[in-house]
Motif scaffolding. Sequence first.
Motif, PDB file in Angstrom:
ATOM      1  N   VAL A 127       0.854  -1.183   0.000  1.00 43.87           N
ATOM      2  CA  VAL A 127       0.000   0.000   0.000  1.00 43.87           C
ATOM      3  C   VAL A 127       0.894   1.240   0.000  1.00 43.87           C
ATOM      4  CG1 VAL A 127      -1.766   1.302   1.251  1.00 43.87           C
ATOM      5  CG2 VAL A 127      -1.852  -1.210   1.225  1.00 43.87           C
ATOM      6  N   HIS A 128       0.693   2.096  -0.971  1.00 48.07           N
ATOM      7  CA  HIS A 128       1.471   3.334  -1.077  1.00 48.07           C
ATOM      8  C   HIS A 128       0.678   4.511  -0.515  1.00 48.07           C
ATOM      9  CE1 HIS A 128       4.104   6.388  -2.705  1.00 48.07           C
ATOM     10  NE2 HIS A 128       3.110   6.915  -3.394  1.00 48.07           N
ATOM     11  N   GLN A 129      -0.615   4.581  -0.893  1.00 47.89           N
ATOM     12  CA  GLN A 129      -1.423   5.726  -0.494  1.00 47.89           C
ATOM     13  C   GLN A 129      -2.894   5.352  -0.527  1.00 47.89           C
ATOM     14  OE1 GLN A 129      -0.676   9.012  -3.145  1.00 47.89           O
ATOM     15  NE2 GLN A 129      -0.951  10.503  -1.534  1.00 47.89           N
ATOM     16  N   GLU A 130      -3.667   5.926   0.373  1.00 42.49           N
ATOM     17  CA  GLU A 130      -5.119   5.807   0.367  1.00 42.49           C
ATOM     18  C   GLU A 130      -5.685   7.219   0.300  1.00 42.49           C
ATOM     19  OE1 GLU A 130      -6.905   3.124   3.255  1.00 42.49           O
ATOM     20  OE2 GLU A 130      -4.955   2.146   3.509  1.00 42.49           O
ATOM     21  N   LEU A 131      -6.550   7.444  -0.693  1.00 40.77           N
ATOM     22  CA  LEU A 131      -7.097   8.774  -0.940  1.00 40.77           C
ATOM     23  C   LEU A 131      -8.612   8.779  -0.806  1.00 40.77           C
ATOM     24  CD1 LEU A 131      -4.964   9.398  -4.132  1.00 40.77           C
ATOM     25  CD2 LEU A 131      -4.545  10.372  -1.871  1.00 40.77           C
ATOM     26  N   ASP A 132      -9.164   9.939  -0.489  1.00 42.83           N
ATOM     27  CA  ASP A 132     -10.608  10.096  -0.384  1.00 42.83           C
ATOM     28  C   ASP A 132     -11.228   9.990  -1.768  1.00 42.83           C
ATOM     29  OD1 ASP A 132     -12.795  12.837   0.645  1.00 42.83           O
ATOM     30  OD2 ASP A 132     -13.206  10.726   0.334  1.00 42.83           O
ATOM     31  N   GLY A 133     -12.157   9.079  -1.930  1.00 41.62           N
ATOM     32  CA  GLY A 133     -12.887   8.927  -3.176  1.00 41.62           C
ATOM     33  C   GLY A 133     -14.381   8.939  -2.931  1.00 41.62           C
ATOM     34  N   GLY A 134     -14.864   9.849  -2.112  1.00 38.18           N
ATOM     35  CA  GLY A 134     -16.297   9.903  -1.820  1.00 38.18           C
ATOM     36  C   GLY A 134     -16.705   8.724  -0.965  1.00 38.18           C
ATOM     37  N   ASP A 135     -17.621   7.901  -1.474  1.00 33.83           N
ATOM     38  CA  ASP A 135     -18.047   6.736  -0.700  1.00 33.83           C
ATOM     39  C   ASP A 135     -17.090   5.550  -0.887  1.00 33.83           C
ATOM     40  OD1 ASP A 135     -18.767   5.996  -3.278  1.00 33.83           O
ATOM     41  OD2 ASP A 135     -20.886   5.703  -2.823  1.00 33.83           O
ATOM     42  N   HIS A 136     -15.974   5.794  -1.565  1.00 32.42           N
ATOM     43  CA  HIS A 136     -14.921   4.790  -1.769  1.00 32.42           C
ATOM     44  C   HIS A 136     -13.575   5.332  -1.293  1.00 32.42           C
ATOM     45  CE1 HIS A 136     -17.867   2.708  -4.154  1.00 32.42           C
ATOM     46  NE2 HIS A 136     -17.004   1.744  -4.437  1.00 32.42           N
ATOM     47  N   VAL A 137     -12.650   4.427  -1.107  1.00 35.16           N
ATOM     48  CA  VAL A 137     -11.254   4.761  -0.850  1.00 35.16           C
ATOM     49  C   VAL A 137     -10.503   4.428  -2.126  1.00 35.16           C
ATOM     50  CG1 VAL A 137      -9.187   4.168   0.490  1.00 35.16           C
ATOM     51  CG2 VAL A 137     -11.441   4.207   1.600  1.00 35.16           C
ATOM     52  N   LEU A 138      -9.718   5.367  -2.631  1.00 36.69           N
ATOM     53  CA  LEU A 138      -8.881   5.131  -3.802  1.00 36.69           C
ATOM     54  C   LEU A 138      -7.518   4.681  -3.296  1.00 36.69           C
ATOM     55  CD1 LEU A 138      -8.493   5.307  -6.885  1.00 36.69           C
ATOM     56  CD2 LEU A 138      -7.689   7.646  -6.516  1.00 36.69           C
ATOM     57  N   VAL A 139      -7.121   3.477  -3.680  1.00 39.39           N
ATOM     58  CA  VAL A 139      -5.868   2.899  -3.211  1.00 39.39           C
ATOM     59  C   VAL A 139      -4.833   2.985  -4.328  1.00 39.39           C
ATOM     60  CG1 VAL A 139      -4.747   0.806  -2.330  1.00 39.39           C
ATOM     61  CG2 VAL A 139      -7.145   1.296  -1.734  1.00 39.39           C
ATOM     62  N   VAL A 140      -3.664   3.488  -3.991  1.00 30.78           N
ATOM     63  CA  VAL A 140      -2.509   3.483  -4.890  1.00 30.78           C
ATOM     64  C   VAL A 140      -1.504   2.530  -4.257  1.00 30.78           C
ATOM     65  CG1 VAL A 140      -0.660   4.840  -5.933  1.00 30.78           C
ATOM     66  CG2 VAL A 140      -2.935   5.861  -5.624  1.00 30.78           C
ATOM     67  N   ALA A 141      -1.006   1.587  -5.045  1.00 29.35           N
ATOM     68  CA  ALA A 141      -0.103   0.567  -4.510  1.00 29.35           C
ATOM     69  C   ALA A 141       1.146   0.437  -5.365  1.00 29.35           C
ATOM     70  CB  ALA A 141      -0.828  -0.773  -4.430  1.00 29.35           C
ATOM     71  N   SER A 142       2.255   0.128  -4.706  1.00 32.65           N
ATOM     72  CA  SER A 142       3.536  -0.097  -5.380  1.00 32.65           C
ATOM     73  C   SER A 142       3.664  -1.569  -5.741  1.00 32.65           C
ATOM     74  CB  SER A 142       4.693   0.272  -4.452  1.00 32.65           C
ATOM     75  OG  SER A 142       4.622   1.626  -4.088  1.00 32.65           O
ATOM     76  N   VAL A 143       3.983  -1.827  -7.000  1.00 29.03           N
ATOM     77  CA  VAL A 143       4.168  -3.203  -7.469  1.00 29.03           C
ATOM     78  C   VAL A 143       5.527  -3.701  -7.006  1.00 29.03           C
ATOM     79  CG1 VAL A 143       4.369  -4.677  -9.505  1.00 29.03           C
ATOM     80  CG2 VAL A 143       2.657  -2.837  -9.455  1.00 29.03           C
ATOM     81  N   GLN A 144       5.543  -4.883  -6.368  1.00 28.10           N
ATOM     82  CA  GLN A 144       6.784  -5.470  -5.869  1.00 28.10           C
ATOM     83  C   GLN A 144       7.250  -6.641  -6.733  1.00 28.10           C
ATOM     84  OE1 GLN A 144       8.338  -3.929  -3.231  1.00 28.10           O
ATOM     85  NE2 GLN A 144       6.663  -2.474  -3.555  1.00 28.10           N
ATOM     86  N   GLU A 145       6.279  -7.395  -7.249  1.00 22.66           N
ATOM     87  CA  GLU A 145       6.595  -8.581  -8.050  1.00 22.66           C
ATOM     88  C   GLU A 145       5.341  -8.971  -8.809  1.00 22.66           C
ATOM     89  OE1 GLU A 145       8.645 -12.944  -7.224  1.00 22.66           O
ATOM     90  OE2 GLU A 145       8.523 -11.468  -5.617  1.00 22.66           O
ATOM     91  N   MET A 146       5.503  -9.588  -9.995  1.00 21.65           N
ATOM     92  CA  MET A 146       4.326  -9.962 -10.772  1.00 21.65           C
ATOM     93  C   MET A 146       4.641 -11.096 -11.736  1.00 21.65           C
ATOM     94  SD  MET A 146       4.342  -6.421 -13.082  1.00 21.65           S
ATOM     95  CE  MET A 146       2.614  -6.342 -13.212  1.00 21.65           C
ATOM     96  N   ARG A 147       3.602 -11.855 -12.092  1.00 24.19           N
ATOM     97  CA  ARG A 147       3.706 -12.937 -13.071  1.00 24.19           C
ATOM     98  C   ARG A 147       2.392 -13.009 -13.836  1.00 24.19           C
ATOM     99  NH1 ARG A 147       8.100 -12.703 -11.540  1.00 24.19           N
ATOM    100  NH2 ARG A 147       9.473 -14.228 -10.622  1.00 24.19           N
ATOM    101  N   ALA A 148       2.465 -13.502 -15.087  1.00 24.43           N
ATOM    102  CA  ALA A 148       1.267 -13.639 -15.928  1.00 24.43           C
ATOM    103  C   ALA A 148       1.157 -15.068 -16.448  1.00 24.43           C
ATOM    104  CB  ALA A 148       1.325 -12.661 -17.103  1.00 24.43           C
ATOM    105  N   ALA A 149      -0.061 -15.448 -16.818  1.00 20.76           N
ATOM    106  CA  ALA A 149      -0.350 -16.753 -17.412  1.00 20.76           C
ATOM    107  C   ALA A 149      -1.241 -16.525 -18.626  1.00 20.76           C
ATOM    108  CB  ALA A 149      -1.055 -17.656 -16.393  1.00 20.76           C
ATOM    109  N   ASP A 150      -1.450 -17.557 -19.399  1.00 20.72           N
ATOM    110  CA  ASP A 150      -2.311 -17.459 -20.570  1.00 20.72           C
ATOM    111  C   ASP A 150      -3.765 -17.694 -20.184  1.00 20.72           C
ATOM    112  OD1 ASP A 150      -0.208 -16.979 -22.332  1.00 20.72           O
ATOM    113  OD2 ASP A 150       0.181 -19.122 -22.584  1.00 20.72           O
TER     114      ASP A 150
END
Length: 170
Positions: A127-150
Amino acid sequence: MSLETLSPAIEPDHYRAVMRHFPTGVAAICSTDPVTGKPCGLIVGTFQALSMEPALVTFSVTRTSTSWPKISRSGSFSVSLLADGQQGVCKALSGKAEDKFAAIGWEESPRGNPRIDGSLGWIDCTVHQELDGGDHVLVVASVQEMRAADGEPLVFHGGRLGGFRESTAA
């Protein structure tokens, strides 16, 4: 300027009726509750890439979520990009059951976050940041690792879950 002054009052039912015409992918946001040590998760249809340098992603979650506070407290999570056919995973993680993971196949990511078996990919984040989005929370996150599949994505459109169909129109 407050969020209330950003737009005129739009009826929630009208807002929902218009926005349901825009299809979204479906992602599972999963972590381990730091209090209980058990997996916790939720479903979002708002997940998207935000920045390549630095690698950031974003999504929003309703303020009434009981799962997000657990994930937020942990500080890290895994995003599983759900595949066509994983409607059951979506329903389980969208529900209110005490153990949402009882009927879901999953394993730990290299960083210890739950990732869903059979997903199109996974992204470990902090979690990098949580911002006010009205009735939601807008989350900004830092990617640490990732993988993809078909495979093909699970898509939410018009209140329904299903697969992606490529248009035959050129």
